[in-house]
Design an enzyme around this catalytic site. Structure first.
Site, PDB file in Angstrom:
ATOM      1  N   ASP A  16       0.812  -1.230   0.000  1.00 56.72           N
ATOM      2  CA  ASP A  16       0.000   0.000   0.000  1.00 56.72           C
ATOM      3  C   ASP A  16       0.846   1.281   0.000  1.00 56.72           C
ATOM      4  O   ASP A  16       0.637   2.169   0.844  1.00 56.72           O
ATOM      5  CB  ASP A  16      -0.896   0.043   1.255  1.00 56.72           C
ATOM      6  CG  ASP A  16      -1.760  -1.182   1.434  1.00 56.72           C
ATOM      7  OD1 ASP A  16      -2.109  -1.825   0.434  1.00 56.72           O
ATOM      8  OD2 ASP A  16      -2.098  -1.489   2.601  1.00 56.72           O
ATOM      9  N   GLU A 223     -11.448   0.282  -3.506  1.00 57.71           N
ATOM     10  CA  GLU A 223     -10.623   0.838  -2.414  1.00 57.71           C
ATOM     11  C   GLU A 223      -9.381   1.500  -3.025  1.00 57.71           C
ATOM     12  O   GLU A 223      -9.247   1.596  -4.236  1.00 57.71           O
ATOM     13  CB  GLU A 223     -10.200  -0.273  -1.439  1.00 57.71           C
ATOM     14  CG  GLU A 223      -9.318  -1.333  -2.058  1.00 57.71           C
ATOM     15  CD  GLU A 223      -8.999  -2.502  -1.126  1.00 57.71           C
ATOM     16  OE1 GLU A 223      -9.492  -2.564   0.016  1.00 57.71           O
ATOM     17  OE2 GLU A 223      -8.229  -3.374  -1.568  1.00 57.71           O
TER      18      GLU A 223
HETATM   19  O1  FUB Z   1      -3.411  -3.387   3.491  1.00 57.68           O
HETATM   20  C1  FUB Z   1      -4.726  -3.559   3.936  1.00 57.68           C
HETATM   21  C2  FUB Z   1      -5.683  -3.195   2.867  1.00 57.68           C
HETATM   22  O2  FUB Z   1      -5.471  -4.031   1.724  1.00 57.68           O
HETATM   23  C3  FUB Z   1      -5.545  -1.814   2.313  1.00 57.68           C
HETATM   24  O3  FUB Z   1      -6.025  -0.816   3.151  1.00 57.68           O
HETATM   25  C4  FUB Z   1      -6.276  -1.995   1.044  1.00 57.68           C
HETATM   26  O4  FUB Z   1      -6.162  -0.940   0.133  1.00 57.68           O
HETATM   27  C5  FUB Z   1      -5.680  -3.289   0.544  1.00 57.68           C
HETATM   28  O5  FUB Z   1      -4.444  -3.090  -0.077  1.00 57.68           O
END
Ligand code: FUB
Length: 324
Positions: A16, A223
């Protein structure tokens, strides 16, 4: 297009990446994956991260990458429950503000802020989460007029489906089929960078006819928001989650709507895909992650960077993520 890529932190699992240029250097703010032993599920419990490191470099593709060590831990945060997910950092008036999502003691995600005098931290958390904050994946963008906007949100384990009009709903649900997809959110930050200056608004991604992408569209928002500007246009980019793309849409202001343009990165090895896009020394880069070094373990991701290219019309040239 297949491109030369670089793993930035081969000795550890980092994911991320949120990346910014501060004081002439590239600073990388990733999540820190580890083998916590928590079984994998759709709620994301296996992403049980407990601290953040910061990295920097002055040569993205070939230079040394400095690990500045641990800069914030779950136990430093007074309201902590668990799970430090994707964070971001913004600079204003001599201070660096780290925005981080974490579950509180009721297992509800909120966004916290931690402050430092230096881009490499360490960061000191505020006593409470940002009022009215929810869900995950904050990405903070400074516009040319000096306003700061936070893009955020993630469905499934990111809990965005629990909210409508910024209020928690009793019976969370996701739109289906031809219904408009659940949008991410954008909010302007207050002058002190510690609060929202307004109610968060939906980030609507529309097709060429101006219709919102539907819940069944494989390119709809899931996301991992990011915002950058290229040739005066606003590029909103995001992960499609369960269809595993990084996509983008463009608009003429920070709130959108944004018109869908295409795929930035095809699926990588691993379930999640996540990114940031940054210009440094005249080149554009896509920072992201995949699970090749861990042999596909979803919860053990590795930081990667590739050069990003635009065509003459400002279209991003799609990069091959490498999954079969
Ligand atoms: O790393 C945890 C979660 O997985 C992140 O917040 C999302 O974007 C995905 O990458």
């Amino acid at each position: 297009m297949k491109k030369e890529a670089r793993y930035l932190v081969p000795g550890d699992y980092m994911a991320d990446p949120s990346v910014h240029v501060f004081n002439g250097k590239v600073y990388i703010y990733p999540s820190h994956d580890w083998e916590s032993g928590v079984p994998e599920n759709d709620n994301g419990d296996h992403f049980n991260m407990k601290d953040y490191h910061v990295f920097s470099t002055d040569d993205v593709m070939h230079g040394e990458v400095t690990d500045h060590g641990v800069v914030l831990r779950v136990e430093d945060v007074p309201w902590a429950g668990r799970q430090l997910w994707d964070c971001d950092v913004a600079f204003k008036d001599g201070k660096y503000y780290m925005y981080f999502p974490m579950k509180d003691r009721n297992d509800v995600f909120h966004m916290g802020v931690a402050i430092s005098d230096r881009p490499e931290g360490p960061f000191t958390p505020q006593p409470d989460p940002i009022k009215g904050s929810y869900s995950i994946d904050p990405a903070v963008f400074r516009d040319d007029d000096g306003s700061y906007y936070m893009y955020f949100g993630g469905i499934w384990g990111g809990q965005l489906q629990r909210y409508r009009d910024n209020k928690a709903v009793e019976h969370p649900s996701l739109p289906e089929g031809d219904e408009p997809a659940l949008p991410g959110r954008v909010v302007r930050l207050a002058d002190d960078m510690l609060e929202f200056a307004e109610e968060p608004k939906p980030v609507v991604v529309v097709d060429a006819d101006g219709k919102p992408l539907t819940a069944s569209d494989p390119h709809r928002f899931f996301e991992a928001s990011w915002m950058h500007k290229y040739n005066g246009k606003y590029y909103f980019s995001y992960s499609t989650g369960d269809t595993h793309f990084l996509c983008y849409a463009t608009g003429d202001n920070p709130y959108g709507p944004f018109t869908y343009q295409g795929v930035i990165l095809t699926p990588v090895v691993g379930w999640t895909t996540h990114h940031s896009i940054v210009e440094y020394k005249g080149k554009w880069y896509l920072f992201h992650h995949d699970c090749v070094p861990s042999n596909g373990k979803t919860w053990l991701r590795s930081l990667k960077v590739v050069e990003l290219e635009y065509d003459a019309d400002g279209k991003i040239i799609t990069i091959d993520g490498g999954a079969e």
